[in-house]
Design an enzyme around this catalytic site. Structure first.
Site, short mmCIF file in Angstrom:
data_model
loop_
_atom_site.label_atom_id
_atom_site.label_comp_id
_atom_site.label_asym_id
_atom_site.label_seq_id
_atom_site.Cartn_x
_atom_site.Cartn_y
_atom_site.Cartn_z
N ASP A 1 0.82 -1.20 0.00
CA ASP A 1 0.00 0.00 0.00
C ASP A 1 0.86 1.26 0.00
O ASP A 1 1.94 1.31 0.61
CB ASP A 1 -0.89 -0.02 1.25
CG ASP A 1 -1.78 1.19 1.37
OD1 ASP A 1 -2.61 1.38 0.46
OD2 ASP A 1 -1.63 1.94 2.34
N GLU B 1 1.20 -0.50 -5.16
CA GLU B 1 0.26 0.59 -5.42
C GLU B 1 1.10 1.87 -5.45
O GLU B 1 1.41 2.44 -4.42
CB GLU B 1 -0.81 0.69 -4.33
CG GLU B 1 -1.86 1.75 -4.65
CD GLU B 1 -2.40 2.48 -3.44
OE1 GLU B 1 -3.37 3.22 -3.59
OE2 GLU B 1 -1.83 2.35 -2.35
#
Length: 731
Positions: free
Chosen positions: A409, A462
C-alpha cells in the site's frame, strides 16, 4: 540479607534492569541462596517438584514482597516449585527466574545485526517446553528501556513480578513464563529511559489480539497447522508467471456479506472459507486480494492503520481459522493476495509509537516521522532493525500463512520525502533531492528476500507516480516488484467514461494514452475500493445517462478493460454494479441481483473472466508490446477503438472493438490480418448481460478488401455502448 539495599529497592520499585542477577538461585558464600519477589505474599516455600517436600523455607526481608533463603544441603542447582500463602489462600507456581535464557547465540547475533529473516521465530510469544517445563517464552525489542516486564492475569498485571532479562547488546528482552499457554492475554510494561512508566504496549510480534477496542495481545501457537494445499503450492510458480491470467477480486472481509439475523455481524473466516471462496470460484477470478487483515484498532481505517502486523484480525476468528480460509482458496485454485501496509502506523498509545520511550520504530523528527495525510507515524527504514522487522513480517505472511502475494500500500508516500508536504516540512536526502533512499533500499530488500525465500509468489506496488523501474529487477536498478497498479490508466479511463457520449470525441486521448506506457511496467489495471468511497459514488454512478444507458456504459467499459493489456483487479460489488458507494459498516447490496440488469452485469464479469483465462491472446503477453496492435486508434469522431491482442504461441489473435457512443454503427469495416470467419466471442450488449441482443449473429466472414493497412477486413455491426470480442476461427 544477601542482596544489596539498592537492588532490593529497585525490585520493590519495579525498575530493576537485570532482575535475573538477583532473583532465582545464586551462589552466596559457597551456598545456594534462593530469592523471590512476590508482593503480597505472607509465606513462601520452595518445594521439590517430584516429591512435594520442602527444600527451603524463605524468609521475608526488610523489603515487602522480597523473600530469600539458603538451601544448606544442596550443592548443585535444583528445580523447585514455590508454595505461597496469602491470607486464607495457598497456591503453587513455578518460578520464571529459575530458568535459563531461551534465545541462542546465532539468534542473538542476527538480532544484534538486524538481519534475522525469521524474526517471528524468536520474538513474540511462543508456547514451548523449556528445560522440561511447558510454558510461554516472551521476547520483545526495546533497546532503550530501563526495564521491560510481561504482564497479564497470570501476574495480576503487576509489572514488578515478571521483569525480563536483557540479551546483551541486541536490545531484546526475554523471559520464559512456565504454566501459561494458548489464549493467554498479555502486554508489555516498559519503563522509559527517563524513568517514566509508559502506557502498556501490545506485542509488536504478537500472533493474536483481543477484540477491539480492547488492546491486549493473545498467545497463539503458530506451529503445527495441518496444511492440505500441497498441490497448489507445487504449481503456484507456474500459475503466477507473468504470461498467465491474473484476474483479482478485491474484498473487504468485514463488509462483503453480513449476517443481519445476528446483529448484522460480519462473516467469520470459517464462513468466508465456505461462502466467499465458492463465489470467487464461480465468478472465475484467479485471485482474491484481501484488504489488510493485520490487527488494527479502528474499523474506519479498513485495516490501513495496523498495529498488530503479525496477527490476523480477531474480528473474523483466530490465526488458524485465517489459515483455513487461505487453504480453502488454494483447494479451489484461487491465489490469495494480502494488502500489506509497511508505509505508516497509527499513534495509538498501545502501539509502536515511542515504544521504549524513544522514537524506536519511527523517525524522531516529525518532518520525517509523521504522515500529514493520515496523521500516522512513518517507519524509520534506515534503521536496520526496523527494516528487518518489516521485511520479516512480509516473509511471515508468505511462509507461515501460505499467502501467494503482497500488494504493498501507498508506495508513492514511501518513495518521496516531500510526499504531501509543503516547503519547509520535509528534509532532503543526502544529495539534496526528494527521493527517500532508505525507503527505496527497504523495498528492494523486501522484494529480494520475498522472491528469494518464497519462490512463486508475487509482489504488487500501489504506486501512483511515474517513478521508474517499479517492476524492474533489483539487479537492474529497479524496486523489484512483480507488478504495479496502473493508476494513470484508471484515472484517465474513468475520466473518459464519466463524459457525456456527445463530448467523448474531445477526450479520445484519455482512452489511448495509456498504450504509450502500457509496457513500461508489469501493470495491473485496478478498479479498486478507492474509486467507490469518499463521495466518489459507485462505478455505476459515474456512468452518464439514465437507467439502461448507465449499465450499457459500464458493460462496455468492463469489456474495454478485459480486452486491454494488463492484469485485472475489480473491487467487490462492482461485478454486479453496486448502486451506491461502498460502506465498510454494511453488507454489499446482494438483493440487487434480483434485478435483471445487475444480474446481467454479474454474468458479464463471469464470462469476461472465462474468456480472459481461456485465451492466451488476452493474457499471455499482457505486459509485452508484441501482444498488442492497434487496428482503429484515431476515430475520435465516432468514439470507436479497435485493436488486436496476440498470444505468445502464435495462435488466433483476438480483435476487440469498443463503441462508446449510444449510436448503432452498421457496416463498420475493420481491417484484419488474416482471412476467414471471425467468431464473435463476446458481446457486452447480449441479452444475458442486460443488453438489447443486437450483434453479429455469432460472427462474420472476412472480405478481400484492404482496410487500416491490412489485406483483409470484416464488416460488422457495432451496437451502441458496446465492446465486442472477435477471434479468427482456426478450425
Amino acid at each position: 540479607m544477601n542482596i544489596s539495599q539498592t537492588d532490593a529497592e529497585k525490585l520493590a520499585a519495579g525498575c530493576h534492569g537485570n532482575p535475573f542477577s538477583v532473583l532465582g538461585l545464586h551462589e552466596v558464600a559457597g551456598k545456594l541462596s534462593l530469592r523471590v519477589f512476590l508482593p503480597g505474599a505472607e509465606t513462601v516455600e520452595a518445594l521439590d517438584p517430584k516429591t512435594g517436600r520442602v527444600i527451603v523455607t524463605l524468609n521475608q526481608t526488610e523489603t515487602p514482597g522480597l523473600f530469600e533463603g539458603t538451601a544448606a544441603r544442596r550443592k548443585k542447582r535444583f528445580a523447585y516449585h514455590l508454595r505461597i500463602t496469602q491470607g486464607a489462600h495457598q497456591w503453587q507456581m513455578d518460578d520464571p527466574y529459575r530458568f535459563g535464557p531461551v534465545i541462542g547465540d546465532i539468534d542473538e547475533y542476527l538480532l544484534g545485526e538486524g538481519s534475522h529473516r525469521r524474526l517471528w521465530s524468536v520474538l513474540g510469544a511462543h508456547v514451548i517446553t523449556h528445560e522440561g517445563v511447558a510454558g510461554t517464552h516472551f521476547a520483545v525489542w526495546a533497546p532503550n528501556a530501563q526495564r521491560v516486564s510481561v504482564v497479564g492475569e497470570f501476574n495480576v498485571w503487576d509489572g514488578r513480578r515478571m521483569m525480563m532479562r536483557q540479551r546483551g547488546a541486541t536490545g531484546v528482552w526475554e523471559i520464559f513464563v512456565p504454566g501459561i499457554g494458548e489464549g493467554e492475554i498479555y502486554k508489555y510494561e516498559i519503563i522509559a529511559p527517563d524513568g517514566s512508566l509508559l502506557p502498556q504496549k501490545a506485542d509488536p510480534v504478537g500472533f493474536g489480539a483481543e477484540h477491539p477496542p480492547r488492546t491486549g495481545s493473545v498467545v497463539r501457537k503458530i506451529d503445527g497447522y495441518a496444511w492440505d494445499d500441497a498441490q497448489w503450492m507445487t504449481r503456484r510458480a507456474d500459475v503466477q508467471r507473468i504470461d498467465q491470467p491474473v484476474s483479482i477480486y478485491e474484498v473487504h472481509l468485514g463488509s462483503w456479506r453480513r449476517v443481519p439475523e445476528d446483529g448484522n455481524r460480519p462473516l467469520s473466516y470459517v464462513e468466508l472459507a465456505d461462502q466467499l471462496v465458492a463465489y470467487v470460484k464461480d465468478m472465475g477470478f484467479t485471485h482474491m486480494e484481501v484488504m489488510p487483515v493485520s490487527e488494527f484498532p479502528f474499523d474506519g481505517s479498513w485495516g490501513y492503520q495496523p498495529i498488530g502486523l503479525f496477527a490476523p484480525t480477531i474480528r473474523h476468528g483466530t490465526l488458524d481459522e485465517f489459515r483455513a480460509l487461505v487453504a480453502a482458496c488454494h483447494r479451489e485454485n484461487i491465489g490469495v493476495i494480502l494488502d500489506w501496509v509497511p508505509g505508516h502506523f497509527p499513534e495509538d498509545a498501545h502501539g509502536l509509537g515511542r515504544f521504549d520511550g524513544t522514537a524506536l520504530y519511527e523517525h524522531a523528527d516529525r518532518k520525517e516521522g509523521f504522515h500529514p495525510d493520515w496523521n500516522t507515524l512513518v517507519y524509520n527504514y534506515g534503521r536496520a532493525e526496523v527494516a528487518n522487522y518489516l521485511a520479516a513480517n512480509a516473509l511471515y505472511w508468505l511462509q507461515e500463512h501460505h499467502v501467494d502475494g503482497l500488494r504493498v500500500d501507498a508506495v508513492a508516500s514511501m518513495l518521496y520525502r516531500d510526499y504531501s508536504r509543503k516547503d519547509g516540512e520535509w528534509i532532503p536526502n543526502r544529495d539534496g533531492g526528494r527521493e527517500n533512499y532508505e525507503a527505496i533500499s527497504f523495498l528492494q530488500k523486501v522484494n529480494t528476500e520475498s522472491y528469494g525465500e518464497v519462490p512463486g509468489i508475487m509482489t504488487i506496488a500501489e504506486e501512483s507516480t511515474a517513478f521508474p523501474g517499479v517492476s524492474a529487477p533489483v539487479d537492474a536498478g529497479g524496486l523489484g516488484f512483480g507488478f504495479k497498479w496502473n493508476m494513470g490508466w484508471m484515472n484517465d479511463t474513468l475520466q473518459y467514461m464519466q463524459q457525456d457520449p456527445i463530448h467523448r470525441k474531445y477526450h479520445h486521448h484519455e482512452m489511448t494514452f495509456g498504450l504509450h506506457y502500457a509496457f513500461s511496467e508489469n501493470f495491473i489495471l485496478p478498479l479498486s475500493h478507492d474509486e467507490v468511497v469518499h463521495g466518489k459514488g459507485s462505478l455505476l454512478d459515474k456512468m452518464p445517462g439514465q437507467g439502461d444507458d448507465k449499465f450499457a456504459n459500464l458493460r462496455a467499459y468492463y469489456g474495454f478493460m478485459w480486452g486491454h493489456p494488463g492484469k485485472k483487479l475489480l473491487f467487490m460489488g462492482c461485478e454486479f454494479a453496486q448502486g451506491v458507494e461502498w460502506n465498510h459498516d454494511s453488507s454489499l447490496d446482494w438483493h440487487l441481483l434480483d434485478h435483471p440488469q445487475h444480474r446481467g452485469m454479474q454474468n458479464l464479469v463471469r464470462d469476461l473472466n472465462a474468456l480472459y483465462r481461456e485465451n492466451a491472446a488476452l493474457h499471455g503477453l499482457d505486459c509485452a508490446a508484441q501482444g498488442f496492435e492497434w487496428i482503429d486508434e484515431n476515430n475520435a469522431e465516432a468514439s470507436v477503438l479497435a485493436w488486436l491482442r496476440h498470444g505468445p504461441d502464435g495462435g488466433a489473435p483476438m480483435l476487440v472493438v469498443s463503441n462508446f457512443t449510444p449510436v448503432e454503427r452498421s457496416h463498420y469495416r475493420l481491417g484484419v490480418p488474416q482471412a476467414g470467419r471471425w467468431v464473435e466471442r463476446l458481446n457486452t450488449n447480449a441479452d444475458c448481460y442486460g443488453g438489447t441482443g443486437l450483434g453479429n449473429l455469432g460472427g462474420v466472414q472476412s472480405a478481400d478488401i484492404a482496410a487500416a493497412g491490412r489485406p483483409f477486413s470484416i464488416d460488422v455491426v457495432l451496437p451502441p455502448l458496446t465492446t465486442l470480442f472477435f477471434q479468427l476461427d482456426d478450425g
